[in-house]
Every structure is written in structure tokens, then in C-alpha cells.
Scaffold this motif. Sequence first.
Motif, PDB file in Angstrom:
ATOM      1  N   PHE A   5       0.929  -1.358   0.080  1.00 14.26           N
ATOM      2  CA  PHE A   5       0.053  -0.036   0.068  1.00 14.26           C
ATOM      3  C   PHE A   5       0.910   1.249  -0.185  1.00 14.26           C
ATOM      4  O   PHE A   5       0.629   2.097  -0.742  1.00 14.26           O
ATOM      5  N   ALA A   6       1.929   1.219   0.905  1.00 12.80           N
ATOM      6  CA  ALA A   6       3.009   2.227   0.914  1.00 12.80           C
ATOM      7  C   ALA A   6       3.386   2.757  -0.563  1.00 12.80           C
ATOM      8  O   ALA A   6       3.714   3.946  -0.997  1.00 12.80           O
ATOM      9  N   LEU A   7       3.818   1.514  -1.255  1.00 13.61           N
ATOM     10  CA  LEU A   7       4.567   1.850  -2.537  1.00 13.61           C
ATOM     11  C   LEU A   7       3.674   2.209  -3.645  1.00 13.61           C
ATOM     12  O   LEU A   7       3.976   2.872  -4.509  1.00 13.61           O
ATOM     13  N   ARG A   8       2.419   2.174  -3.400  1.00 19.67           N
ATOM     14  CA  ARG A   8       1.492   2.926  -4.579  1.00 19.67           C
ATOM     15  C   ARG A   8       0.853   4.168  -4.236  1.00 19.67           C
ATOM     16  O   ARG A   8      -0.287   4.612  -4.760  1.00 19.67           O
TER      17      ARG A   8
ATOM     18  N   LEU B  87     -16.661   3.801  -0.895  1.00 16.58           N
ATOM     19  CA  LEU B  87     -15.609   4.225  -0.332  1.00 16.58           C
ATOM     20  C   LEU B  87     -14.411   2.917   0.068  1.00 16.58           C
ATOM     21  O   LEU B  87     -14.908   1.936  -0.345  1.00 16.58           O
ATOM     22  N   PRO B  88     -13.141   3.574  -0.012  1.00 15.88           N
ATOM     23  CA  PRO B  88     -12.153   2.275   0.250  1.00 15.88           C
ATOM     24  C   PRO B  88     -12.319   1.790   1.441  1.00 15.88           C
ATOM     25  O   PRO B  88     -12.775   2.275   2.610  1.00 15.88           O
TER      26      PRO B  88
ATOM     27  N   THR C 169      -6.498   0.190   2.122  1.00 15.08           N
ATOM     28  CA  THR C 169      -6.340   1.347   3.333  1.00 15.08           C
ATOM     29  C   THR C 169      -6.692   0.541   4.840  1.00 15.08           C
ATOM     30  O   THR C 169      -6.270   0.966   5.749  1.00 15.08           O
ATOM     31  N   GLY C 170      -7.154  -0.793   4.654  1.00 12.04           N
ATOM     32  CA  GLY C 170      -7.667  -1.282   5.966  1.00 12.04           C
ATOM     33  C   GLY C 170      -8.732  -0.471   6.480  1.00 12.04           C
ATOM     34  O   GLY C 170      -9.563  -0.128   5.873  1.00 12.04           O
TER      35      GLY C 170
ATOM     36  N   GLY D  60      -5.577   0.120  15.206  1.00 13.56           N
ATOM     37  CA  GLY D  60      -4.472  -0.587  14.699  1.00 13.56           C
ATOM     38  C   GLY D  60      -4.239  -1.378  13.352  1.00 13.56           C
ATOM     39  O   GLY D  60      -3.020  -1.485  13.191  1.00 13.56           O
ATOM     40  N   ALA D  61      -5.468  -1.813  12.878  1.00 17.05           N
ATOM     41  CA  ALA D  61      -5.341  -2.390  11.617  1.00 17.05           C
ATOM     42  C   ALA D  61      -5.454  -1.266  10.505  1.00 17.05           C
ATOM     43  O   ALA D  61      -5.605  -1.835   9.314  1.00 17.05           O
ATOM     44  N   SER D  62      -5.565   0.037  10.826  1.00 18.13           N
ATOM     45  CA  SER D  62      -5.660   0.819   9.739  1.00 18.13           C
ATOM     46  C   SER D  62      -4.532   1.198   8.920  1.00 18.13           C
ATOM     47  O   SER D  62      -3.255   1.446  10.112  1.00 18.13           O
ATOM     48  N   ARG D  63      -4.149   1.411   8.022  1.00 19.44           N
ATOM     49  CA  ARG D  63      -2.803   2.070   7.187  1.00 19.44           C
ATOM     50  C   ARG D  63      -3.037   3.524   7.275  1.00 19.44           C
ATOM     51  O   ARG D  63      -2.191   4.293   6.796  1.00 19.44           O
TER      52      ARG D  63
END
Length: 189
Positions: free
Chosen positions: A96-99, A119-120, A150-151, A167-170
Motif C-alpha cells: 500500500f505504501a509503494l502505491r 469508499l475504500p 487502506t484497511g 491498529g489495523a488501519s493504514r
Amino acid sequence: VPQIYFTGCAGDVTAGKYNDGSPEAKEELAQRMQAGMEAAIRATRFHPVGPLEWRTVPVRLPLRSEVADEKENRQVLANPKATAAARASAAARLAFALRQDQPIELILLGIGPASILHLPGEPMVEFQLYAQRLVPGRFLAVAGYGDGGTGYLCTAKAHSEGGYEPGASRIAPEGEAVLKKALAQLLAP
């Protein structure tokens, strides 16, 4: 009654709030669900399909620091002693971070007098209520899981309270304001 099912904003909604596992609580929950379904059937209104509308707004949601830490995520992936769960979590954060150079599209589909907002992630119900307040008098259904990267999509308050979902959210706590600003843009007349 023709129906379409999708999961809406339920990131902080759980049957556990209404069901302690006892036979009495299960029966009460079943009765509440049946009453809700019967009320929805009675409230059903039919309209001609009318004009179709498709709108999108790109949004870049800020990452939580541990999601954005590429080095740490790569270390977890390379660690042969890391558990499968830890490696899977690190891989998801890293992917997710790389995109982040690609925005997430918020999508609004209008079908005559009805609209569906996509929504995501797994958004908390506050995002649905907020979106519906932006378009009073208009039927707006809100679907989650448009992009699982996104979680959970949590409010800033939920981040400050802690717990499983934040805690599970990005997405960083500041993501609430960014998302709400994009929703206001998307739902503007």
C-alpha cells in the motif's frame, strides 16, 4: 422484493453490541433484523431509472508512520523468524505504501433519484452519516471495500481511543479530514 446487497460503513459496527451469545440475545437480534428488513420492504419506492451519473474524486490519504516505514516492513519480510501473520501484515503495508503515487478514487454512481457512494477500506459508520448529511433529502447508499489497501478507515477520535480497528488501519488520524473534504467535493451539486 428486488435487492442489492453490499457491505456499507461497518468498520465499527458489530453484532456483539447486540448479542452476548445467549439464546435470548440471539433471538432479540434476529427479531431486530427481521423488523428492520420488513421496515425496509415497506419503505421501498419504485422510480424510473432516469439519468445515470458517474463521478469520481481522487484522494491521497496520509499513511500511518509504521505503514510508511519501508525499511522496517522490508526487514520483517526478510526475517525468516517472523511469523506468517507478521510477514503478511508487513507485505500489505509495504504494497500500500509503494502505491501512494496513485490516488484512490472515491466513486459516486447516480441512478435517477438514488446514489451509491463507494469508499475504500472498511469505513466507520461516521463516514456514511457524514456523507448522508451532505445530501439531505437525497437517497444515498454507501458501500465500503472499494479498495482494501487502506484497511480500516477510522475517525481521528477512534485513533486516539485505540483498539483493533485503528491498529489495523493504514491511514493516519489526519485521514478523516482529508476524506471528508474529498466527500464534500464529490457530493457537491
